[in-house]
Write a protein that holds these residues in place. Structure first.
Motif, PDB file in Angstrom:
ATOM      1  N   ALA A   1      39.911 -13.101  22.782  1.00  0.00           N
ATOM      2  CA  ALA A   1      39.366 -13.045  21.424  1.00  0.00           C
ATOM      3  C   ALA A   1      38.367 -14.173  21.195  1.00  0.00           C
ATOM      4  O   ALA A   1      37.310 -13.967  20.576  1.00  0.00           O
ATOM      5  CB  ALA A   1      40.501 -13.112  20.405  1.00  0.00           C
ATOM      6  N   GLU A   2      38.680 -15.359  21.702  1.00  0.00           N
ATOM      7  CA  GLU A   2      37.757 -16.473  21.512  1.00  0.00           C
ATOM      8  C   GLU A   2      36.466 -16.253  22.285  1.00  0.00           C
ATOM      9  O   GLU A   2      35.367 -16.497  21.784  1.00  0.00           O
ATOM     10  CB  GLU A   2      38.406 -17.791  21.947  1.00  0.00           C
ATOM     11  CG  GLU A   2      37.520 -18.999  21.655  1.00  0.00           C
ATOM     12  CD  GLU A   2      38.129 -20.297  22.140  1.00  0.00           C
ATOM     13  OE1 GLU A   2      37.412 -21.323  22.095  1.00  0.00           O
ATOM     14  OE2 GLU A   2      39.299 -20.288  22.566  1.00  0.00           O
ATOM     15  N   HIS A   3      36.576 -15.768  23.539  1.00  0.00           N
ATOM     16  CA  HIS A   3      35.373 -15.485  24.328  1.00  0.00           C
ATOM     17  C   HIS A   3      34.485 -14.471  23.612  1.00  0.00           C
ATOM     18  O   HIS A   3      33.263 -14.645  23.523  1.00  0.00           O
ATOM     19  CB  HIS A   3      35.758 -14.945  25.708  1.00  0.00           C
ATOM     20  CG  HIS A   3      36.054 -16.020  26.717  1.00  0.00           C
ATOM     21  ND1 HIS A   3      35.193 -17.054  26.983  1.00  0.00           N
ATOM     22  CD2 HIS A   3      37.116 -16.202  27.543  1.00  0.00           C
ATOM     23  CE1 HIS A   3      35.702 -17.839  27.924  1.00  0.00           C
ATOM     24  NE2 HIS A   3      36.884 -17.339  28.281  1.00  0.00           N
ATOM     25  N   ILE A   4      35.094 -13.406  23.107  1.00  0.00           N
ATOM     26  CA  ILE A   4      34.316 -12.342  22.471  1.00  0.00           C
ATOM     27  C   ILE A   4      33.715 -12.826  21.159  1.00  0.00           C
ATOM     28  O   ILE A   4      32.571 -12.506  20.833  1.00  0.00           O
ATOM     29  CB  ILE A   4      35.197 -11.092  22.267  1.00  0.00           C
ATOM     30  CG1 ILE A   4      35.480 -10.440  23.638  1.00  0.00           C
ATOM     31  CG2 ILE A   4      34.541 -10.094  21.322  1.00  0.00           C
ATOM     32  CD1 ILE A   4      36.438  -9.290  23.589  1.00  0.00           C
ATOM     33  N   ALA A   5      34.466 -13.631  20.412  1.00  0.00           N
ATOM     34  CA  ALA A   5      33.937 -14.167  19.159  1.00  0.00           C
ATOM     35  C   ALA A   5      32.719 -15.049  19.414  1.00  0.00           C
ATOM     36  O   ALA A   5      31.765 -15.057  18.627  1.00  0.00           O
ATOM     37  CB  ALA A   5      35.019 -14.951  18.429  1.00  0.00           C
ATOM     38  N   ARG A   6      32.734 -15.764  20.508  1.00  0.00           N
ATOM     39  CA  ARG A   6      31.647 -16.696  20.805  1.00  0.00           C
ATOM     40  C   ARG A   6      30.462 -16.020  21.482  1.00  0.00           C
ATOM     41  O   ARG A   6      29.321 -16.458  21.334  1.00  0.00           O
ATOM     42  CB  ARG A   6      32.157 -17.831  21.691  1.00  0.00           C
ATOM     43  CG  ARG A   6      33.224 -18.693  21.026  1.00  0.00           C
ATOM     44  CD  ARG A   6      33.850 -19.663  22.014  1.00  0.00           C
ATOM     45  NE  ARG A   6      32.882 -20.633  22.511  1.00  0.00           N
ATOM     46  CZ  ARG A   6      33.040 -21.322  23.630  1.00  0.00           C
ATOM     47  NH1 ARG A   6      34.108 -21.143  24.376  1.00  0.00           N
ATOM     48  NH2 ARG A   6      32.136 -22.192  24.003  1.00  0.00           N
ATOM     49  N   ASN A   7      30.716 -14.935  22.230  1.00  0.00           N
ATOM     50  CA  ASN A   7      29.661 -14.317  23.032  1.00  0.00           C
ATOM     51  C   ASN A   7      29.137 -13.001  22.464  1.00  0.00           C
ATOM     52  O   ASN A   7      28.145 -12.481  22.956  1.00  0.00           O
ATOM     53  CB  ASN A   7      30.151 -14.103  24.468  1.00  0.00           C
ATOM     54  CG  ASN A   7      30.374 -15.409  25.203  1.00  0.00           C
ATOM     55  OD1 ASN A   7      29.431 -16.072  25.602  1.00  0.00           O
ATOM     56  ND2 ASN A   7      31.634 -15.799  25.365  1.00  0.00           N
ATOM     57  N   GLY A   8      29.813 -12.466  21.450  1.00  0.00           N
ATOM     58  CA  GLY A   8      29.247 -11.330  20.747  1.00  0.00           C
ATOM     59  C   GLY A   8      29.718  -9.973  21.229  1.00  0.00           C
ATOM     60  O   GLY A   8      30.425  -9.835  22.236  1.00  0.00           O
TER      61      GLY A   8
ATOM     62  N   ALA B   1      44.919  -3.782  27.771  1.00  0.00           N
ATOM     63  CA  ALA B   1      45.114  -2.601  26.927  1.00  0.00           C
ATOM     64  C   ALA B   1      44.865  -2.910  25.461  1.00  0.00           C
ATOM     65  O   ALA B   1      44.543  -2.012  24.675  1.00  0.00           O
ATOM     66  CB  ALA B   1      46.528  -2.049  27.123  1.00  0.00           C
ATOM     67  N   PHE B   2      45.006  -4.179  25.070  1.00  0.00           N
ATOM     68  CA  PHE B   2      44.815  -4.549  23.667  1.00  0.00           C
ATOM     69  C   PHE B   2      43.372  -4.360  23.204  1.00  0.00           C
ATOM     70  O   PHE B   2      43.091  -4.380  22.003  1.00  0.00           O
ATOM     71  CB  PHE B   2      45.243  -6.009  23.435  1.00  0.00           C
ATOM     72  CG  PHE B   2      44.537  -7.014  24.311  1.00  0.00           C
ATOM     73  CD1 PHE B   2      43.283  -7.504  23.970  1.00  0.00           C
ATOM     74  CD2 PHE B   2      45.142  -7.490  25.463  1.00  0.00           C
ATOM     75  CE1 PHE B   2      42.642  -8.437  24.764  1.00  0.00           C
ATOM     76  CE2 PHE B   2      44.513  -8.428  26.268  1.00  0.00           C
ATOM     77  CZ  PHE B   2      43.254  -8.902  25.915  1.00  0.00           C
ATOM     78  N   LEU B   3      42.439  -4.168  24.134  1.00  0.00           N
ATOM     79  CA  LEU B   3      41.050  -3.940  23.764  1.00  0.00           C
ATOM     80  C   LEU B   3      40.806  -2.522  23.274  1.00  0.00           C
ATOM     81  O   LEU B   3      39.726  -2.231  22.741  1.00  0.00           O
ATOM     82  CB  LEU B   3      40.138  -4.219  24.961  1.00  0.00           C
ATOM     83  CG  LEU B   3      40.031  -5.670  25.437  1.00  0.00           C
ATOM     84  CD1 LEU B   3      39.309  -5.743  26.767  1.00  0.00           C
ATOM     85  CD2 LEU B   3      39.329  -6.522  24.386  1.00  0.00           C
TER      86      LEU B   3
ATOM     87  N   LEU C   1      40.655 -12.199  16.748  1.00  0.00           N
ATOM     88  CA  LEU C   1      39.206 -12.060  16.768  1.00  0.00           C
ATOM     89  C   LEU C   1      38.615 -12.364  15.395  1.00  0.00           C
ATOM     90  O   LEU C   1      37.611 -13.083  15.277  1.00  0.00           O
ATOM     91  CB  LEU C   1      38.839 -10.642  17.215  1.00  0.00           C
ATOM     92  CG  LEU C   1      37.347 -10.350  17.404  1.00  0.00           C
ATOM     93  CD1 LEU C   1      36.749 -11.255  18.470  1.00  0.00           C
ATOM     94  CD2 LEU C   1      37.148  -8.881  17.780  1.00  0.00           C
ATOM     95  N   ALA C   2      39.242 -11.832  14.359  1.00  0.00           N
ATOM     96  CA  ALA C   2      38.762 -12.107  13.000  1.00  0.00           C
ATOM     97  C   ALA C   2      38.890 -13.595  12.666  1.00  0.00           C
ATOM     98  O   ALA C   2      38.006 -14.181  12.022  1.00  0.00           O
ATOM     99  CB  ALA C   2      39.538 -11.265  11.989  1.00  0.00           C
ATOM    100  N   ALA C   3      39.963 -14.233  13.114  1.00  0.00           N
ATOM    101  CA  ALA C   3      40.169 -15.653  12.834  1.00  0.00           C
ATOM    102  C   ALA C   3      39.109 -16.504  13.514  1.00  0.00           C
ATOM    103  O   ALA C   3      38.531 -17.417  12.902  1.00  0.00           O
ATOM    104  CB  ALA C   3      41.562 -16.071  13.285  1.00  0.00           C
ATOM    105  N   TYR C   4      38.825 -16.212  14.785  1.00  0.00           N
ATOM    106  CA  TYR C   4      37.805 -16.977  15.495  1.00  0.00           C
ATOM    107  C   TYR C   4      36.422 -16.742  14.900  1.00  0.00           C
ATOM    108  O   TYR C   4      35.609 -17.668  14.787  1.00  0.00           O
ATOM    109  CB  TYR C   4      37.807 -16.628  16.976  1.00  0.00           C
ATOM    110  CG  TYR C   4      38.920 -17.293  17.761  1.00  0.00           C
ATOM    111  CD1 TYR C   4      39.098 -18.675  17.715  1.00  0.00           C
ATOM    112  CD2 TYR C   4      39.775 -16.552  18.565  1.00  0.00           C
ATOM    113  CE1 TYR C   4      40.115 -19.294  18.430  1.00  0.00           C
ATOM    114  CE2 TYR C   4      40.795 -17.152  19.286  1.00  0.00           C
ATOM    115  CZ  TYR C   4      40.957 -18.528  19.217  1.00  0.00           C
ATOM    116  OH  TYR C   4      41.959 -19.131  19.919  1.00  0.00           O
ATOM    117  N   ARG C   5      36.127 -15.496  14.554  1.00  0.00           N
ATOM    118  CA  ARG C   5      34.809 -15.194  14.003  1.00  0.00           C
ATOM    119  C   ARG C   5      34.592 -15.864  12.651  1.00  0.00           C
ATOM    120  O   ARG C   5      33.464 -16.155  12.270  1.00  0.00           O
ATOM    121  CB  ARG C   5      34.628 -13.681  13.876  1.00  0.00           C
ATOM    122  CG  ARG C   5      34.283 -13.010  15.203  1.00  0.00           C
ATOM    123  CD  ARG C   5      34.227 -11.512  15.066  1.00  0.00           C
ATOM    124  NE  ARG C   5      33.707 -10.896  16.284  1.00  0.00           N
ATOM    125  CZ  ARG C   5      33.744  -9.590  16.547  1.00  0.00           C
ATOM    126  NH1 ARG C   5      34.312  -8.760  15.660  1.00  0.00           N
ATOM    127  NH2 ARG C   5      33.253  -9.108  17.669  1.00  0.00           N
TER     128      ARG C   5
END
Length: 345
Positions: free
Chosen positions: A32-39, A57-59, A73-77
């Protein structure tokens, strides 16, 4: 390349996430942190490379841990992970309950001809929500439904799918204006019949949410998000929703993420096929053409106007600009009157 992972020590999982396997929870937080930072492009790449991989599977919809992934993801974003985690646990539990309460119902598909006509109604509202287009779209919908409640549910479900694929916040808002006109017209009936309201109400969350979230991202300082929420307020004021229903829907519409609900990405739906005729124009004789006052091809041939003369002083073609507005006067015969915008408020 993705940025290296730097754990946020302040990130605290909400209480309900403690039920997850610790390794899974850690894997979700890192991803989640990687995706929040990299888009979103990075997220798409990860999803494409891990189809069928149980560790990720969580994706995907229904995968183990997806609720916590959406939460993290929402928290990091939000760039406020500590506050979101500390204060959001109860909120997410409430959102989960509300999403289950307002779960989108299933509805049978429309007949192909009705589906085609609905597409034309949607297309007629792309550039502008004129009063005539809204009124004619509502009349078509009311006539198609008649006393058939199942048809009403199918139309609501199909509109929900259509609205996700529309490419501008304004077009989505125009469709919501049409829905609003349908609802408020039926609410004003003296006989108490609420067939359309009953069919559309379960879909209102899922018509509003993708439209509101899209508008927030596309035009964060635009007027569309507030106008969409204003419609929700009007539905409460006019008895279409009660106060608690309106509050529930607003919470679901405005939440950055809902546990267990994967919001569609903007532009996922294929563009709507163009109607026959010139590119970007409505085909004469189609329903959408009639909504805008166009004549069928046969009538066009029979009623071909003479070559246009130079416009009188102080007038301009539709869409043209004039330096000074002309004084109020009756337009000459044959000169179209610009459509008036729909005013739901």
């Amino acid at each position: 390349d993705p940025l290296p992972h730097q754990p946020m020590a302040t990130f605290t999982a909400p209480p309900w996430a403690q039920l997850l396997n610790p390794d899974l929870r850690k894997r979700i937080e890192i991803m989640a942190e990687h995706i929040a930072r990299n888009g979103p492009d990075f997220e798409n790449t990860v999803r494409q490379k891990n189809v069928g991989n149980p560790q990720f599977a969580f994706l995907y919809d229904g995968g183990e841990g997806q609720e916590y992934y959406l939460y993290a993801l929402a928290a990091y974003r939000s760039q406020k992970p500590a506050a979101a985690a500390a204060a959001g646990g109860d909120d997410f539990s409430r959102l989960s309950l509300l999403a289950d309460r307002w779960k989108e119902p299933s509805a049978p598909p429309l007949a192909p001809e009705v589906d085609r006509q609905l597409s034309e109604v949607v297309a007629s509202l792309e550039a502008m929500a004129s009063r005539d287009a809204i009124r004619n779209g509502r009349s078509w919908l009311e006539n198609i439904v008649g006393t058939n409640t199942t048809m009403a549910s199918s139309l609501a479900a199909t509109l929900k799918r259509r609205i996700i694929g529309l490419q501008t916040p304004a077009h989505r808002l125009h469709i919501l204006y049409l829905v609003h006109d349908v609802l408020q017209t039926e609410a004003a009936r003296k006989d108490g019949v609420r067939r359309l309201i009953g069919a559309f109400k379960p879909f209102l969350v899922w018509l509003l949410r993708p439209s509101y979230q899209f508008a927030q991202k596309a035009h964060p300082n635009g007027s569309e998000p507030n106008q969409m929420l204003r419609l929700l307020q009007l539905w409460s004021e006019r008895g279409i929703l009660d106060g608690s229903e309106a509050e529930d829907i607003k919470a679901l519409v405005t939440a950055p993420a809902i546990p267990g609900v994967a919001d569609p990405q903007v532009g996922v739906a294929s563009p709507r096929p163009a109607a026959p005729g010139a590119a970007g124009q409505l085909a004469p004789g189609t329903l959408a053409g009639l909504l805008h006052g166009q004549l069928p091809q046969s009538q066009q041939q029979q009623q071909q106007p003479p070559p246009p003369q130079s416009p009188p002083p102080g007038t301009a073609p539709i869409g043209g600009l004039v330096n000074q507005p002309p004084p109020p006067q009756r337009p000459p015969a044959g000169v179209p009157v610009p459509p008036r915008g729909y005013q739901p408020l």
